[in-house]
Motif scaffolding. Sequence first.
Motif, PDB file in Angstrom:
ATOM      1  N   LEU A 529      -9.275 -37.849  12.198  1.00 11.54           N
ATOM      2  CA  LEU A 529      -7.519 -37.160  11.862  1.00 11.54           C
ATOM      3  C   LEU A 529      -6.813 -37.858  12.476  1.00 11.54           C
ATOM      4  O   LEU A 529      -4.775 -37.769  11.520  1.00 11.54           O
ATOM      5  CB  LEU A 529      -7.899 -35.835  12.621  1.00 11.54           C
ATOM      6  CG  LEU A 529      -8.527 -34.567  11.941  1.00 11.54           C
ATOM      7  CD1 LEU A 529      -8.765 -33.062  12.534  1.00 11.54           C
ATOM      8  CD2 LEU A 529      -8.148 -34.058  10.078  1.00 11.54           C
ATOM      9  N   GLU A 533      -2.759 -38.341  10.243  1.00 16.49           N
ATOM     10  CA  GLU A 533      -1.566 -38.054  10.924  1.00 16.49           C
ATOM     11  C   GLU A 533      -0.825 -39.241  11.131  1.00 16.49           C
ATOM     12  O   GLU A 533       0.366 -39.481  10.736  1.00 16.49           O
ATOM     13  CB  GLU A 533      -2.132 -37.429  12.062  1.00 16.49           C
ATOM     14  CG  GLU A 533      -2.830 -36.019  12.487  1.00 16.49           C
ATOM     15  CD  GLU A 533      -2.744 -35.659  13.675  1.00 16.49           C
ATOM     16  OE1 GLU A 533      -3.850 -34.252  12.915  1.00 16.49           O
ATOM     17  OE2 GLU A 533      -2.209 -36.202  14.442  1.00 16.49           O
ATOM     18  N   THR A 649       2.371 -34.943   9.494  1.00 16.82           N
ATOM     19  CA  THR A 649       1.881 -33.417   9.605  1.00 16.82           C
ATOM     20  C   THR A 649       0.727 -33.322  10.857  1.00 16.82           C
ATOM     21  O   THR A 649       0.328 -35.007  11.100  1.00 16.82           O
ATOM     22  CB  THR A 649       1.152 -32.342   8.529  1.00 16.82           C
ATOM     23  OG1 THR A 649       0.781 -31.567   8.510  1.00 16.82           O
ATOM     24  CG2 THR A 649      -0.501 -33.468   7.832  1.00 16.82           C
ATOM     25  N   TYR A 651      -3.344 -31.671  12.475  1.00 18.50           N
ATOM     26  CA  TYR A 651      -4.274 -30.945  11.722  1.00 18.50           C
ATOM     27  C   TYR A 651      -4.630 -30.557  13.369  1.00 18.50           C
ATOM     28  O   TYR A 651      -4.647 -31.197  14.020  1.00 18.50           O
ATOM     29  CB  TYR A 651      -5.192 -32.160  10.793  1.00 18.50           C
ATOM     30  CG  TYR A 651      -4.771 -32.491   9.426  1.00 18.50           C
ATOM     31  CD1 TYR A 651      -4.941 -31.025   8.946  1.00 18.50           C
ATOM     32  CD2 TYR A 651      -4.000 -33.416   9.258  1.00 18.50           C
ATOM     33  CE1 TYR A 651      -4.550 -32.068   7.724  1.00 18.50           C
ATOM     34  CE2 TYR A 651      -3.342 -33.976   8.247  1.00 18.50           C
ATOM     35  CZ  TYR A 651      -3.860 -33.047   7.186  1.00 18.50           C
ATOM     36  OH  TYR A 651      -3.239 -33.546   5.879  1.00 18.50           O
ATOM     37  N   GLN A 653      -8.017 -28.526  14.822  1.00 15.90           N
ATOM     38  CA  GLN A 653     -10.038 -27.813  14.272  1.00 15.90           C
ATOM     39  C   GLN A 653      -9.870 -26.795  15.004  1.00 15.90           C
ATOM     40  O   GLN A 653     -11.086 -26.284  14.484  1.00 15.90           O
ATOM     41  CB  GLN A 653     -10.536 -29.231  14.873  1.00 15.90           C
ATOM     42  CG  GLN A 653     -10.139 -30.764  14.738  1.00 15.90           C
ATOM     43  CD  GLN A 653     -11.285 -31.640  15.354  1.00 15.90           C
ATOM     44  OE1 GLN A 653     -10.156 -32.099  16.094  1.00 15.90           O
ATOM     45  NE2 GLN A 653     -12.299 -31.354  14.734  1.00 15.90           N
ATOM     46  N   LEU A 661      -9.571 -26.800   8.695  1.00 17.51           N
ATOM     47  CA  LEU A 661      -8.584 -27.667   9.459  1.00 17.51           C
ATOM     48  C   LEU A 661      -7.145 -26.678   8.573  1.00 17.51           C
ATOM     49  O   LEU A 661      -7.150 -25.653   7.496  1.00 17.51           O
ATOM     50  CB  LEU A 661      -8.233 -29.242   8.805  1.00 17.51           C
ATOM     51  CG  LEU A 661      -9.567 -30.171   9.427  1.00 17.51           C
ATOM     52  CD1 LEU A 661      -9.186 -30.987   8.473  1.00 17.51           C
ATOM     53  CD2 LEU A 661      -9.514 -30.012  11.049  1.00 17.51           C
ATOM     54  N   SER A 662      -5.714 -26.334   9.637  1.00 14.37           N
ATOM     55  CA  SER A 662      -5.230 -26.120   9.605  1.00 14.37           C
ATOM     56  C   SER A 662      -4.364 -27.338  10.090  1.00 14.37           C
ATOM     57  O   SER A 662      -4.499 -27.842  10.627  1.00 14.37           O
ATOM     58  CB  SER A 662      -4.649 -24.818  10.180  1.00 14.37           C
ATOM     59  OG  SER A 662      -3.918 -25.077  11.450  1.00 14.37           O
ATOM     60  N   SER A 663      -2.317 -27.353   9.896  1.00 10.74           N
ATOM     61  CA  SER A 663      -1.661 -28.031   9.198  1.00 10.74           C
ATOM     62  C   SER A 663      -0.615 -27.600   9.716  1.00 10.74           C
ATOM     63  O   SER A 663      -0.109 -26.379   9.559  1.00 10.74           O
ATOM     64  CB  SER A 663      -1.660 -28.482   8.544  1.00 10.74           C
ATOM     65  OG  SER A 663      -0.591 -28.836   7.812  1.00 10.74           O
ATOM     66  N   ASN A 667       3.609 -27.793   7.728  1.00  7.43           N
ATOM     67  CA  ASN A 667       2.301 -26.868   7.210  1.00  7.43           C
ATOM     68  C   ASN A 667       1.813 -27.173   5.817  1.00  7.43           C
ATOM     69  O   ASN A 667       2.742 -26.460   5.114  1.00  7.43           O
ATOM     70  CB  ASN A 667       2.729 -25.605   7.183  1.00  7.43           C
ATOM     71  CG  ASN A 667       1.301 -24.683   6.969  1.00  7.43           C
ATOM     72  OD1 ASN A 667      -0.115 -25.304   6.624  1.00  7.43           O
ATOM     73  ND2 ASN A 667       1.214 -23.181   7.067  1.00  7.43           N
ATOM     74  N   GLN A 669      -0.631 -27.223   4.016  1.00  5.47           N
ATOM     75  CA  GLN A 669      -1.696 -25.817   2.974  1.00  5.47           C
ATOM     76  C   GLN A 669      -0.710 -25.149   2.544  1.00  5.47           C
ATOM     77  O   GLN A 669      -1.619 -24.476   1.811  1.00  5.47           O
ATOM     78  CB  GLN A 669      -2.347 -25.315   4.336  1.00  5.47           C
ATOM     79  CG  GLN A 669      -3.361 -26.339   5.668  1.00  5.47           C
ATOM     80  CD  GLN A 669      -3.983 -27.155   5.299  1.00  5.47           C
ATOM     81  OE1 GLN A 669      -4.964 -27.173   4.021  1.00  5.47           O
ATOM     82  NE2 GLN A 669      -4.948 -27.877   5.970  1.00  5.47           N
ATOM     83  N   GLN A 871      -5.236 -34.210   3.995  1.00  2.40           N
ATOM     84  CA  GLN A 871      -6.265 -33.244   3.338  1.00  2.40           C
ATOM     85  C   GLN A 871      -6.120 -32.045   3.062  1.00  2.40           C
ATOM     86  O   GLN A 871      -5.228 -31.210   4.411  1.00  2.40           O
ATOM     87  CB  GLN A 871      -7.527 -33.316   4.910  1.00  2.40           C
ATOM     88  CG  GLN A 871      -8.298 -31.935   5.038  1.00  2.40           C
ATOM     89  CD  GLN A 871      -8.671 -30.999   4.560  1.00  2.40           C
ATOM     90  OE1 GLN A 871      -7.696 -30.420   5.641  1.00  2.40           O
ATOM     91  NE2 GLN A 871      -9.042 -30.204   3.818  1.00  2.40           N
TER      92      GLN A 871
END
Length: 920
Positions: A529, A533, A649, A651, A653, A661-663, A667, A669, A871
């Motif tokens: 990650l 990034e 971005t 990420y 965990q 995963l979120s970002s 954002n 996603q 991702q």
Amino acid sequence: MTRLVLIDGSSYLFRAFHALPPLTNAQGEPTGALFGVVNMLRATLKEKPDYVAFVLDASGPTFRDELYPDYKANRPPMPEDLRAQVEPMIRIVQALGFPLLRVEGVEADDVIGTLALQGAAQGMEVTISTSDKDFAQLVRPGVALVNTMSGSRLDSADAVVEKFGVRPEQIVDFLALMGDTVDNVPGVEKCGPKTAAKWLGEYGSLAAIMDRAGEIKGKIGDNLRAALPRLPLNRELVTIKTDVALDGGPDTLPLRERHVDELRELYARYGFNQALKELEGGSPDASAVAEKEPGRARGTGRIATTAPDEAVDPALGAAGEYTAVTTPEQLEALVAQLRAADEFAFDTETDSLDPMQANLVGLSFATRTGQAVYVPVGHDYPGAPPQLDRAAVLAALSPVLSDAGRRKLGQHGKYDLHVLRRHGVDVQGYADDTMLESFVLNSGSNRHDMDSLARRFLGYDTIKYEDVAGKGAKQIPFSQVAVDDATRYAAEDADITLRLHRVIAPRLAAEPGLERVYRDIEMPLVPVLARIEANGVMIDGDELRRQSADLSKRMLAAQQKATELAGRTFNLDSPKQLQALLFDELKLPVLVKTPTGQPSTNEEALEAIADQHELPRVILEYRGLAKLRSTYTDKLPEMVNPDTGRVHTSYHQAGAATGRLSSTDPNLQNIPIRTDDGRRIRKAFVAPPGRKLVACDYSQIELRIMAHLSQDPGLVRAFESGADIHKATAAEVFGRKLEEVTANERRAAKAINFGLMYGMSAFGLARQLGIGRGEAQDYIALYFSRYPGVRDYMERTRQQAREHGYVETVFGRRLYLEYINKGTQGQRAGAERAAINAPMQGTAADIIKRAMIGVDAWLADHRNQALMILQVHDELVFEADAGFVPELLAEATSRMAAAAQLSVPLVVDSGVGDNWEEAH
């Protein structure tokens, strides 16, 4: 202002008992609940209230038992291990000097309620320390609730509305409608918090709901009408009395002198070593140290000290010995110490939350618990003491930091890896991360930041960032913090990280399945990650500006259209003006209300009336355009890093309990993909000249996981055949040949396929398909008759969840379900839905993480030719030399398909283009 603290003693005791493991002292006496209560009381003492009371229920019946003989009739007897801790708790409470109150004939709640209102009337600042939601009815100016275990605080009507959906004065009606299973007060059947809040928002009060009960349709309306005779009694039972006759008021409750000898005896007997050390005048108690809000992303704790999750060596809860490294000799000694250590914790301090732009201010290290050092390299305030040269420090430390054979520990260490990489140090051997250890151990826990973990596992409150850097407009960057203060703050970071690892790692090792998730998935993903990034993605600013201009024109057109429909000008962004226009002038029906009972103008409310007038649809169109412009087309160009020319971005965990995963910032996603305007935004994510973007996306991965988990022969066969799964499902359900399936039948099958994974009811399916509820129920029954393995899987999963309190992914990730066996019926139903969906969503998250690790390993020898840059959900996006694309496609898709061995094939779709949208 004079402060009054009212402690709900029963709440303290029960919460501590259930929150902590069954700790015992040397004699085998239970101490877990007692330990929690003592820590919370010591924290209360640090706050130095002017008046305080520890309130317990008196023995014997109360007036509520006379009103309702079955009140609390179903409560089980107090566990013996808890009963044994009541008497010593009372002794410690009194020895500490807390006034202890028990009033016969009423409950502790009523005593607290009476004192709270008396205190507020006398101008005191009243805090009720409890976890009981019933007390929300007392919140008003001057009266606040603090849940010491969770850190939540309700100090205003808005806070109560945010938590419960109703105002404080509606809480009694809210509780009367829901009932209370703990106190054996039956409410309206199937009326949970959302329904109760909705009714109160629409009708205003319990009395009004009862008067208009005939208007409420469906089974829930029948349940309400059946409950009408008992609702007035419910209301009386859940109302906290505020007029109890007491011997004295709040001003008769000053803290009394403590009995040191008795405290010494009690602390020694029950093994409360840190409390005993404080009593004897030793090092400052952990609870005396303020909380920490770090200058980077480490959380914003608000609660006082709570008991640790595990019995630990007392040294783990003590303040450490921290020193600064400011001479070449000290630096040389530090390097030697790091080389000799089997493992060490490290942390960085910077001048920014953005790791892609932060400048290094200092580093901290710990090789043993209780001792740590801080190396300042960038404190630049006037009069700052001499510090070592940053380049010289990094040159000295780089060999040991980049030595893969030396184990490094961190807390959210991805940030530190970025900072050091940008300063020329490639950290290798990053072996453990306490944030991820905690997350894998219990992903359902709300917070995994250092402050929360220190309180949870060590019973220790860390230093607040504000304590060293100030608050608000007066806050200074860390580079201007005094070196002595910075040393205490920064060295503590490394020390606490090492202490946490020593406590959490053994617990994780005791769960082999979770240990594998941590070792095989989460930890190897950290550097992956970090690379993604750091790679970032190129943005076409001109394209975004064109889109912004187009969105602005269409927003203007929508405004003009709305003005024509309204017959006058108005502000489309003003809920108040919209409310007046839609409901007062146009007389449209109020179908959705705000928690305060006002007509709502949110998206749900406008959708509900969009078929009755054209204006709501135009307003929705305007809002959709405005959101795209403000969130993406205007904002993304501002987020381009000036050093790299790319958007980077972040990420996360440890965000979603399922492992997804979120970002953030930005954002990625949430970029909408179901509308043309949303998809256009992806056009602005571009490849540089000579390169292409490659997108690889798992096809229907959660449905494939459902087939694997359920082992339903029909579902497995459908995927093995390679047919359109929704068409194949429709053919099974409706008994047709594949080529005879109609578009509507496929749509229905798709809705069932996805809906069942998320616990969709017949009502939800009917609404989605625009059919009758009975017909939707028939569809679901037919589906289960064709795929009985799916039905069996769902029932097995529910049962496992009830028995164990959790479900697992294919790879062993554990997903805890707090309400699977408790709470309201609605909460239990929600937990059951989560139990069915979580293994699929969690397994999908595990699979793409494994794929990222595998693809990244292959890319190690091809980093000049291709980069993994994004991702998003079930998709990986790469940037590659045009000539390298065929090899990348072959290798990436094969590794993604091999990321898990399921009973059905994993299929990966792929595409190539000059921008992200073209690659789909």
